[in-house]
Write a protein that holds these residues in place. Structure first.
Motif, PDB file in Angstrom:
ATOM      1  N   UNK A 254      -8.052   2.510   7.731  1.00  0.00           N
ATOM      2  CA  UNK A 254      -7.106   2.682   8.850  1.00  0.00           C
ATOM      3  C   UNK A 254      -7.351   1.679   9.972  1.00  0.00           C
TER       4      UNK A 254
ATOM      5  N   UNK B 256      -8.376   4.616   1.923  1.00  0.00           N
ATOM      6  CA  UNK B 256      -7.427   3.869   2.764  1.00  0.00           C
ATOM      7  C   UNK B 256      -8.126   3.454   4.059  1.00  0.00           C
TER       8      UNK B 256
ATOM      9  N   UNK C 224      -1.898   6.322  14.423  1.00  0.00           N
ATOM     10  CA  UNK C 224      -0.736   5.733  13.760  1.00  0.00           C
ATOM     11  C   UNK C 224      -0.887   5.761  12.241  1.00  0.00           C
ATOM     12  N   UNK C 225      -2.116   5.550  11.759  1.00  0.00           N
ATOM     13  CA  UNK C 225      -2.339   5.575  10.307  1.00  0.00           C
ATOM     14  C   UNK C 225      -2.012   6.955   9.739  1.00  0.00           C
TER      15      UNK C 225
ATOM     16  N   UNK D  96       0.412  14.796  15.012  1.00  0.00           N
ATOM     17  CA  UNK D  96       1.330  14.815  13.873  1.00  0.00           C
ATOM     18  C   UNK D  96       1.466  16.222  13.270  1.00  0.00           C
TER      19      UNK D  96
ATOM     20  N   UNK E 261       0.834  -1.190   0.000  1.00  0.00           N
ATOM     21  CA  UNK E 261       0.000   0.000   0.000  1.00  0.00           C
ATOM     22  C   UNK E 261       0.877   1.253   0.000  1.00  0.00           C
ATOM     23  N   UNK E 262       0.508   2.244  -0.812  1.00  0.00           N
ATOM     24  CA  UNK E 262       1.256   3.511  -0.802  1.00  0.00           C
ATOM     25  C   UNK E 262       0.358   4.634  -1.290  1.00  0.00           C
ATOM     26  N   UNK E 263       0.770   5.854  -1.030  1.00  0.00           N
ATOM     27  CA  UNK E 263      -0.003   7.002  -1.478  1.00  0.00           C
ATOM     28  C   UNK E 263       0.083   7.093  -2.993  1.00  0.00           C
TER      29      UNK E 263
ATOM     30  N   UNK F  13       0.132   9.017  11.031  1.00  0.00           N
ATOM     31  CA  UNK F  13       1.597   9.121  11.088  1.00  0.00           C
ATOM     32  C   UNK F  13       2.268   8.440   9.909  1.00  0.00           C
ATOM     33  N   UNK F  14       1.752   7.281   9.545  1.00  0.00           N
ATOM     34  CA  UNK F  14       2.312   6.554   8.393  1.00  0.00           C
ATOM     35  C   UNK F  14       2.108   7.371   7.116  1.00  0.00           C
ATOM     36  N   UNK F  15       0.929   7.977   7.018  1.00  0.00           N
ATOM     37  CA  UNK F  15       0.620   8.815   5.844  1.00  0.00           C
ATOM     38  C   UNK F  15       1.585   9.998   5.756  1.00  0.00           C
ATOM     39  N   UNK F  16       1.806  10.654   6.895  1.00  0.00           N
ATOM     40  CA  UNK F  16       2.683  11.835   6.934  1.00  0.00           C
ATOM     41  C   UNK F  16       4.124  11.459   6.564  1.00  0.00           C
ATOM     42  N   UNK F  17       4.529  10.242   6.913  1.00  0.00           N
ATOM     43  CA  UNK F  17       5.896   9.809   6.617  1.00  0.00           C
ATOM     44  C   UNK F  17       6.064   9.269   5.198  1.00  0.00           C
ATOM     45  N   UNK F  18       4.960   9.113   4.469  1.00  0.00           N
ATOM     46  CA  UNK F  18       5.052   8.526   3.120  1.00  0.00           C
ATOM     47  C   UNK F  18       5.865   9.428   2.194  1.00  0.00           C
TER      48      UNK F  18
ATOM     49  N   UNK G 268      -6.496   2.964  15.918  1.00  0.00           N
ATOM     50  CA  UNK G 268      -5.349   2.924  15.008  1.00  0.00           C
ATOM     51  C   UNK G 268      -5.246   4.163  14.124  1.00  0.00           C
TER      52      UNK G 268
END
Lengths: 269, 98
Positions: B42, B40, B50-51, B91, B6-8, B53-58, B47
């Motif tokens: 989540x 997406x 964290x979801x 975030x 999964x990715x943006x 956070x994962x998005x922001x780090x993509x 959760x």
């Protein structure tokens, strides 16, 4: 990354310096089979270096120079080498050097550390009963007792146990220090990876050793979520390097974020 | 390149709670022929933080223009809103007020 982060804050990204001579008189060498730590006292001609500036214990601004010379990573710093933590780097080339492995095991065995080493290895190989050193063709080789009629060279037990032994010996030798492991999953069967993480995280916690490892393997990252115990998760940090144009930035994933990404199958490599 | 991760992929994202909501939104977008929105899942309400956070780090986060969060209000609408606001704040994202 496992273990407490040392109290050093990097002030700027390392700067590459071509055609460089070492200007500082004290330092230490790591990853050298003959000498894990030594002091230099004169200028050494080297081809290139990385210059880093960081805060040491939040008090002084330290400039260190990192070079590779004769196959060894050398950190040249104005801080006396006694103040710097012990560091070992395990690269694909160095981590299965049989002589080095036997030397490190012998050093630890001589001070009664064999049982502790075997306890960690049994996480991966429950049948392991003991280790000993025997000379084969003038080379000291670690042999394993796995309950067969005779001991066998540890390499015959499979890559996984040899690599785990290399990591565990490094962790034990680097008490209160740092072990860097390049491509930690390389050569290890995927189903064994959770056990590898379990063993090295237990060893790292017991010996207060920070593990910094690299991987490109998603299976290896999934194995972390299976291998770490709950009380080890706070010590874990995953760092992804993101390259945009020419700039590289670090994206941090504390364990809850990392686990969320892995459980949802996110691409975070 | 592993394509099943999964990715943006789009500039607009709807974060939804659970598989049922995911399927509902995907079908709705198909029905209205909207193809520039990514759905997406989540997971559960716990959760969401964290979801995000994962998005922001993509690696493609800086191309993201709009995020909609759709979750169940359960028994307390105000508590659900506060939970979303808190997850966004964590975030350092803009927090809409209601």
């Amino acid at each position: 990354m496992l273990g407490e982060i040392p109290e050093k804050r990097i002030l700027q990204l390392p700067e590459y310096i071509p055609n460089y001579n070492l200007p500082i008189s004290s330092g230490f060498v790591i990853n050298n089979p003959k000498s894990d730590k030594e002091t230099t006292s004169e200028k050494l001609p080297v081809s290139a270096a990385l210059r880093m500036q960081y805060l040491h214990n939040n008090t002084s601004n330290i400039e260190a120079h990192i070079t590779i010379s004769n196959g060894a990573l050398q950190i040249i710093s104005p801080i006396q080498s006694q103040q710097m933590p012990p560091v070992i780097i395990l690269t694909l080339r160095t981590r299965e050097n049989a002589i080095d492995l036997a030397r490190r095991f012998g050093d630890i065995d001589n001070i009664g550390g064999q049982e502790r080493i075997i306890d960690f290895l049994r996480i991966l190989e429950p049948d392991l009963k003991g280790l000993s050193i025997a000379v084969l063709g003038n080379m000291p080789i670690i042999h394993a007792n796995v309950g067969l009629s005779r001991k066998i060279p540890i390499a015959y037990t499979g890559d996984g146990l040899t690599r785990l032994l290399s990591m565990i010996l490094s962790i034990v030798a680097c008490k209160d220090g740092i072990v860097l492991i390049d491509e930690i999953e390389s050569g290890i069967y995927y189903s064994k990876l959770p056990l590898i993480w379990k063993a090295i995280s237990k060893a790292a916690k017991e010996f207060n050793c920070q593990i910094i490892s690299t991987t490109h393997s998603y299976e290896c990252m999934q194995a972390i979520t299976e291998g770490l115990e709950d009380d080890e998760k706070d010590d874990f940090l995953y760092v992804r390097l993101d390259k945009k144009d020419e700039a590289i930035s670090a994206k941090n994933y504390p364990y809850p974020l990392f686990e969320s990404a892995i459980l949802n199958n996110w691409e975070i490599r | 390149m592993d394509s099943n991760k999964q990715k943006l992929e789009k500039e607009r994202v709807i974060l939804v709670e659970g598989k049922d909501a995911e399927r509902f939104f995907i079908c709705s977008l198909n029905k209205y022929q909207i193809d520039d929105v990514q759905i997406i899942d989540f997971g559960g309400v716990n959760q969401l933080q964290n979801a995000i956070g994962v998005l922001v780090n993509d690696s493609r986060y800086d191309q993201l223009k709009t995020v909609v969060i759709a979750r169940d209000a359960e028994k307390d609408y105000n508590s659900a809103i506060q939970s979303i606001q808190s997850s966004l704040e964590k975030h350092h994202l803009p927090v809409p007020s209601f």
